[in-house]
Design a protein around this motif. Structure first.
Motif, PDB file in Angstrom:
ATOM      1  N   ALA A  54       0.816  -1.211   0.000  1.00  0.00           N
ATOM      2  CA  ALA A  54       0.000   0.000   0.000  1.00  0.00           C
ATOM      3  C   ALA A  54       0.856   1.271   0.000  1.00  0.00           C
ATOM      4  O   ALA A  54       0.459   2.298  -0.563  1.00  0.00           O
ATOM      5  N   SER A  55       2.035   1.201   0.639  1.00  0.00           N
ATOM      6  CA  SER A  55       2.910   2.372   0.697  1.00  0.00           C
ATOM      7  C   SER A  55       3.835   2.479  -0.516  1.00  0.00           C
ATOM      8  O   SER A  55       4.615   3.430  -0.616  1.00  0.00           O
ATOM      9  N   GLY A  56       3.764   1.503  -1.408  1.00  0.00           N
ATOM     10  CA  GLY A  56       4.574   1.547  -2.623  1.00  0.00           C
ATOM     11  C   GLY A  56       6.014   1.106  -2.441  1.00  0.00           C
ATOM     12  O   GLY A  56       6.860   1.389  -3.290  1.00  0.00           O
ATOM     13  N   ASN A  57       6.306   0.391  -1.355  1.00  0.00           N
ATOM     14  CA  ASN A  57       7.676  -0.061  -1.083  1.00  0.00           C
ATOM     15  C   ASN A  57       7.878  -1.437  -1.723  1.00  0.00           C
ATOM     16  O   ASN A  57       7.605  -2.470  -1.119  1.00  0.00           O
ATOM     17  N   GLN A  58       8.368  -1.446  -2.954  1.00  0.00           N
ATOM     18  CA  GLN A  58       8.488  -2.688  -3.709  1.00  0.00           C
ATOM     19  C   GLN A  58       9.497  -3.654  -3.081  1.00  0.00           C
ATOM     20  O   GLN A  58       9.261  -4.863  -3.021  1.00  0.00           O
ATOM     21  N   GLU A  59      10.604  -3.128  -2.615  1.00  0.00           N
ATOM     22  CA  GLU A  59      11.637  -3.981  -2.019  1.00  0.00           C
ATOM     23  C   GLU A  59      11.111  -4.676  -0.763  1.00  0.00           C
ATOM     24  O   GLU A  59      11.306  -5.881  -0.577  1.00  0.00           O
ATOM     25  N   ALA A  60      10.422  -3.913   0.097  1.00  0.00           N
ATOM     26  CA  ALA A  60       9.879  -4.504   1.326  1.00  0.00           C
ATOM     27  C   ALA A  60       8.780  -5.505   1.014  1.00  0.00           C
ATOM     28  O   ALA A  60       8.689  -6.567   1.648  1.00  0.00           O
TER      29      ALA A  60
END
Length: 238
Positions: free
Chosen positions: A212-218
């Motif tokens: 949801a926050s757009g953190n692809q790596e996480a």
């Protein structure tokens, strides 16, 4: 047949091991009522990994030939011979959970990465997570079934959040594989207590918030970490 395994041309390894164990029961090597050797011993004797032995045993549990007893072992059921004779033609095989997990570990982190590239909150996903957290009576079979269905929907919803039709289709194939009896038997044995269920929901929350926050790596990392735990729980638990 609509099972993924129906497309396979050769028998899966767990099928071969299950047939061999079934033959040992039929031949009297493992008489009705007796306890099978430990998984480690069977693994060494049959020349396969413990995960394959576990899949084979779970398949025979589903066929009514074996029974697993917590903290005791695996036993040949009194009606095992009748169950074998009544089966007749071989049953359509389920997809190997080992193969399913290997594919999921390769595919689902990438699906989560695609979903995080969109980076939006999702009301349906939040509803699924809330429903999973609300289930408290893990001893109730209906509650467990509901939790497992919500878990399956959670992973499908990640693909839907990506907006990619190919990812959505792939997730549908995976969802079908994890709804097969062999997967359910291993899952119900390995994921059997409220604490473990709560941990899974916590990991789901981490995955969702990263997406949801757009953190692809996480998102990619948390999905892989979660699936590695699932793999351990259903295939290599003590």
């Amino acid at each position: 047949m609509n099972k993924l395994a129906s497309a396979l041309q050769a028998p899966q390894l767990y099928e071969i091991v299950a047939d061999r164990l079934q033959g040992m029961v039929l031949g009297g090597e493992y008489a009705t009522g007796t306890r099978l050797p430990a998984e480690r011993s069977l693994s060494l004797a049959l020349g396969v990994g413990r995960a394959t032995v576990r899949e084979a045993i779970a398949a025979l549990v589903n066929r009514g030939i074996l029974e697993t007893r917590p903290n005791s072992g695996t036993y040949v059921l009194p009606g095992a011979l009748d169950a074998i004779r009544a089966a007749g033609a071989p049953l359509a095989a389920d997809t190997s959970p080992s193969a399913t997990l290997a594919a999921r570990l390769a595919i689902e982190p990438l699906i989560a990465e695609f979903a995080a590239a969109v980076g939006k909150r999702d009301q349906e996903m939040e509803g699924l997570l809330d429903q999973m957290e609300a289930i408290s009576d893990w001893a109730d079979a209906g509650a467990r079934q509901q939790w497992n269905e919500l878990d399956r929907q959670f992973h499908q919803r990640i693909a839907a959040m990506s907006g990619n039709p190919v990812m959505i289709a792939i997730a549908g194939v995976v969802a079908g594989a994890v709804d097969e009896p062999l997967w359910r038997q291993l899952r119900d044995t390995g994921i059997h207590d409220p604490a473990r269920a709560r941990l899974y929901v916590y990991e789901h929350r981490l995955i969702y918030e990263a997406i949801a926050s757009g953190n692809q790596e996480a998102a990619r990392f948390y999905v892989r970490q979660h699936l590695e735990r699932v793999q351990k729980d259903i295939l290599t638990y003590a």
